[in-house]
Design a protein around this motif. Structure first.
Motif, PDB file in Angstrom:
ATOM      1  N   MET A 117       0.837  -1.205   0.124  1.00 18.29           N
ATOM      2  CA  MET A 117       0.095  -0.057  -0.080  1.00 18.29           C
ATOM      3  C   MET A 117       0.840   1.215  -0.001  1.00 18.29           C
ATOM      4  N   LYS A 118       0.189   2.303  -0.483  1.00 15.50           N
ATOM      5  CA  LYS A 118       1.203   3.511  -1.115  1.00 15.50           C
ATOM      6  C   LYS A 118       1.405   4.091   0.394  1.00 15.50           C
ATOM      7  N   ASN A 119       2.403   4.838   0.753  1.00 15.22           N
ATOM      8  CA  ASN A 119       2.369   5.650   1.933  1.00 15.22           C
ATOM      9  C   ASN A 119       2.029   6.938   1.560  1.00 15.22           C
ATOM     10  N   TRP A 120       1.253   7.714   2.336  1.00 12.69           N
ATOM     11  CA  TRP A 120       0.753   8.946   1.991  1.00 12.69           C
ATOM     12  C   TRP A 120       1.820   9.970   1.594  1.00 12.69           C
ATOM     13  N   ARG A 121       2.901   9.833   2.362  1.00 16.35           N
ATOM     14  CA  ARG A 121       4.049  10.900   1.835  1.00 16.35           C
ATOM     15  C   ARG A 121       4.617  10.698   0.367  1.00 16.35           C
ATOM     16  N   ASP A 122       4.202   9.421  -0.054  1.00 16.15           N
ATOM     17  CA  ASP A 122       4.830   9.072  -1.694  1.00 16.15           C
ATOM     18  C   ASP A 122       4.043   9.981  -2.517  1.00 16.15           C
ATOM     19  N   VAL A 123       2.337  10.113  -1.929  1.00 12.82           N
ATOM     20  CA  VAL A 123       1.511  10.502  -3.070  1.00 12.82           C
ATOM     21  C   VAL A 123       1.551  12.148  -2.825  1.00 12.82           C
ATOM     22  N   VAL A 124       1.589  12.770  -1.567  1.00 12.01           N
ATOM     23  CA  VAL A 124       1.709  14.047  -1.081  1.00 12.01           C
ATOM     24  C   VAL A 124       2.984  14.481  -0.735  1.00 12.01           C
ATOM     25  N   THR A 125       3.715  14.941  -1.460  1.00 14.90           N
ATOM     26  CA  THR A 125       5.206  15.022  -1.494  1.00 14.90           C
ATOM     27  C   THR A 125       5.254  16.506  -1.198  1.00 14.90           C
ATOM     28  N   HIS A 126       4.503  17.266  -1.195  1.00 11.52           N
ATOM     29  CA  HIS A 126       4.616  18.909  -0.799  1.00 11.52           C
ATOM     30  C   HIS A 126       5.080  19.211   0.422  1.00 11.52           C
ATOM     31  N   SER A 127       5.576  20.364   0.687  1.00 14.80           N
ATOM     32  CA  SER A 127       6.264  20.853   1.939  1.00 14.80           C
ATOM     33  C   SER A 127       5.412  21.864   2.489  1.00 14.80           C
ATOM     34  N   GLN A 128       4.491  22.263   1.758  1.00 14.61           N
ATOM     35  CA  GLN A 128       3.513  23.415   2.247  1.00 14.61           C
ATOM     36  C   GLN A 128       1.957  22.740   2.092  1.00 14.61           C
ATOM     37  N   PHE A 129       0.966  23.215   2.885  1.00 16.93           N
ATOM     38  CA  PHE A 129      -0.191  22.753   2.984  1.00 16.93           C
ATOM     39  C   PHE A 129      -1.163  24.022   3.342  1.00 16.93           C
ATOM     40  N   ARG A 130      -2.294  23.947   2.637  1.00 17.33           N
ATOM     41  CA  ARG A 130      -3.330  24.929   3.169  1.00 17.33           C
ATOM     42  C   ARG A 130      -4.175  24.309   4.210  1.00 17.33           C
ATOM     43  N   LEU A 131      -4.651  25.084   5.238  1.00 13.73           N
ATOM     44  CA  LEU A 131      -5.396  24.251   6.179  1.00 13.73           C
ATOM     45  C   LEU A 131      -6.821  25.139   6.233  1.00 13.73           C
ATOM     46  N   PHE A 132      -7.825  24.337   6.390  1.00 14.24           N
ATOM     47  CA  PHE A 132      -9.309  24.862   6.541  1.00 14.24           C
ATOM     48  C   PHE A 132     -10.010  24.258   7.653  1.00 14.24           C
ATOM     49  N   ASP A 133     -10.147  24.857   8.781  1.00 16.01           N
ATOM     50  CA  ASP A 133     -10.923  24.115   9.837  1.00 16.01           C
ATOM     51  C   ASP A 133     -12.530  24.898   9.766  1.00 16.01           C
ATOM     52  N   HIS A 134     -13.185  23.978   9.228  1.00 23.20           N
ATOM     53  CA  HIS A 134     -14.877  24.379   8.932  1.00 23.20           C
ATOM     54  C   HIS A 134     -15.661  23.462   9.949  1.00 23.20           C
ATOM     55  N   THR A 135     -15.241  23.443  11.291  1.00 21.95           N
ATOM     56  CA  THR A 135     -15.806  22.340  12.076  1.00 21.95           C
ATOM     57  C   THR A 135     -16.935  23.123  12.949  1.00 21.95           C
ATOM     58  N   GLU A 136     -16.641  24.625  13.155  1.00 20.93           N
ATOM     59  CA  GLU A 136     -17.333  25.053  14.185  1.00 20.93           C
ATOM     60  C   GLU A 136     -17.954  26.354  13.874  1.00 20.93           C
ATOM     61  N   LYS A 137     -17.793  26.975  12.943  1.00 21.60           N
ATOM     62  CA  LYS A 137     -18.661  28.144  12.336  1.00 21.60           C
ATOM     63  C   LYS A 137     -18.905  28.229  11.073  1.00 21.60           C
ATOM     64  N   ASN A 138     -19.773  29.062  10.672  1.00 25.36           N
ATOM     65  CA  ASN A 138     -20.081  29.060   9.304  1.00 25.36           C
ATOM     66  C   ASN A 138     -19.378  30.332   8.597  1.00 25.36           C
ATOM     67  N   TYR A 139     -18.696  29.917   7.775  1.00 27.80           N
ATOM     68  CA  TYR A 139     -17.766  30.817   6.821  1.00 27.80           C
ATOM     69  C   TYR A 139     -18.363  31.673   5.801  1.00 27.80           C
ATOM     70  N   PHE A 140     -19.450  31.078   5.486  1.00 25.67           N
ATOM     71  CA  PHE A 140     -20.312  31.490   4.481  1.00 25.67           C
ATOM     72  C   PHE A 140     -21.811  32.382   4.851  1.00 25.67           C
ATOM     73  N   HIS A 141     -21.475  33.628   5.291  1.00 35.21           N
ATOM     74  CA  HIS A 141     -22.651  34.154   6.149  1.00 35.21           C
ATOM     75  C   HIS A 141     -23.985  34.339   5.297  1.00 35.21           C
ATOM     76  N   ASP A 142     -24.021  34.409   4.078  1.00 34.27           N
ATOM     77  CA  ASP A 142     -25.281  34.424   3.488  1.00 34.27           C
ATOM     78  C   ASP A 142     -25.905  33.020   2.781  1.00 34.27           C
ATOM     79  N   ILE A 143     -24.985  31.886   3.109  1.00 35.04           N
ATOM     80  CA  ILE A 143     -25.609  30.639   2.886  1.00 35.04           C
ATOM     81  C   ILE A 143     -25.598  29.607   3.996  1.00 35.04           C
ATOM     82  N   ALA A 144     -26.574  29.050   4.150  1.00 39.31           N
ATOM     83  CA  ALA A 144     -26.645  28.066   5.092  1.00 39.31           C
ATOM     84  C   ALA A 144     -25.580  27.058   5.087  1.00 39.31           C
ATOM     85  N   TYR A 145     -24.813  27.144   6.166  1.00 38.77           N
ATOM     86  CA  TYR A 145     -23.677  25.932   6.118  1.00 38.77           C
ATOM     87  C   TYR A 145     -24.222  24.598   6.321  1.00 38.77           C
ATOM     88  N   THR A 146     -24.388  23.877   5.351  1.00 44.25           N
ATOM     89  CA  THR A 146     -24.907  22.236   5.442  1.00 44.25           C
ATOM     90  C   THR A 146     -23.806  21.507   4.628  1.00 44.25           C
TER      91      THR A 146
END
Length: 283
Positions: free
Chosen positions: A1-30
């Protein structure tokens, strides 16, 4: 089985924590919002340096249906049953069958650029390897194979001692991919499974169908808390994921979505709403 670092070789990531609040104030967060966001990120609009993104998301009581579920002969009866029990139903844009979301289920989306030369299977295996790495100090017994009588069974179900706690789906958008996993962290996986079983009983009524739907046995599913005998919470798994990102990355960027991504999101969200018109009318 592939190791995830063989596929995701990048040294930089973007992180989005959308667990606790609505980031889209005019659209229902569903859950529809989340699927549209993942699509927008996977397009990598206006991005010269295509950096993979990892997004964490949680939604309250929701049943997420696969497209195949909409072919059930008595779908409206199944939707009514869910509605009576306080669970709205939505139809996602990736493969698979019905899954249950609630506050005890953590969803993780790994959004990867330029996957034209990376197989679908390698992307699945990357997510399996990533979850094993996140939980490595708690267990080395995570297996990936189909748990046949679970809900949304698939080749990359994650289980411990034959009991499933997670399932993976994947959606490819142009050259990007969103690999999505739901993790039953806390709460009763058996109650979630009973609800999905009752939905299929109401929507199918044992009638012969073109597609095969799961004969769900709630006992084959369990939460990580149950399986590991620990009082694990969604927040605990979030912290573990963030620790791994810090460990393997030179930089973790936490800016929210760009204007170009927001434009793509709005288009994808309209498409999701259109896809869900019939199911919405049944609720």
């Amino acid at each position: 089985m592939k190791n995830w670092r063989d596929v995701v070789t990048h040294s930089q990531f973007r992180l989005f924590d959308h667990t606790e609040k609505n980031y889209f104030h005019d659209i229902a967060y569903t859950a529809l919002t989340s699927f549209a966001v993942d699509d927008a990120l996977a397009l990598f609009p206006g991005s010269k340096e295509k950096v993979p993104a990892l997004r964490l998301w949680v939604h309250p009581d929701t049943i997420v249906l696969g497209i195949t579920d909409t072919k059930l002969p008595y779908l409206e009866k199944g939707i009514h049953l869910l509605h009576k029990r306080g669970y709205p139903a939505v139809v996602r844009n990736s493969g698979g069958l019905a899954v249950a979301l609630d506050a005890g289920v953590l969803n993780i989306s790994l959004v990867l650029p330029d996957v034209r030369h990376i197989s679908i299977y390698d992307c699945y295996e990357a997510m399996v390897s990533f979850i094993r790495y996140v939980l490595a100090d708690l267990t080395d017994e995570i297996e990936a194979y189909e748990i046949a009588r679970s809900y949304c069974p698939g080749d990359y179900d994650l289980s411990i001692n034959g009991r499933k706690f997670a399932g993976i789906s994947q959606r490819r958008v142009k050259n990007g991919a969103s690999v999505q996993i739901y993790l039953d962290v806390e709460g009763s996986s058996q109650e979630r499974a009973k609800l999905v079983r009752d939905f299929y009983d109401a929507a199918g009524k044992d009638e012969a169908t073109r597609f095969t739907y799961p004969d769900i046995d709630p006992s084959v599913m369990a939460s990580l808390s149950q399986l590991l005998g620990r009082d694990l919470r969604v927040g605990d798994i979030k912290r573990r994921v963030l620790h791994v990102l810090d460990e393997v990355s030179e930089q973790v960027v936490t800016d929210d979505i760009s204007e170009e991504e927001l434009t793509q999101f709005e288009k994808r969200y309209k498409q999701m709403m259109k896809r869900n018109e019939d199911v919405a009318a049944m609720q």
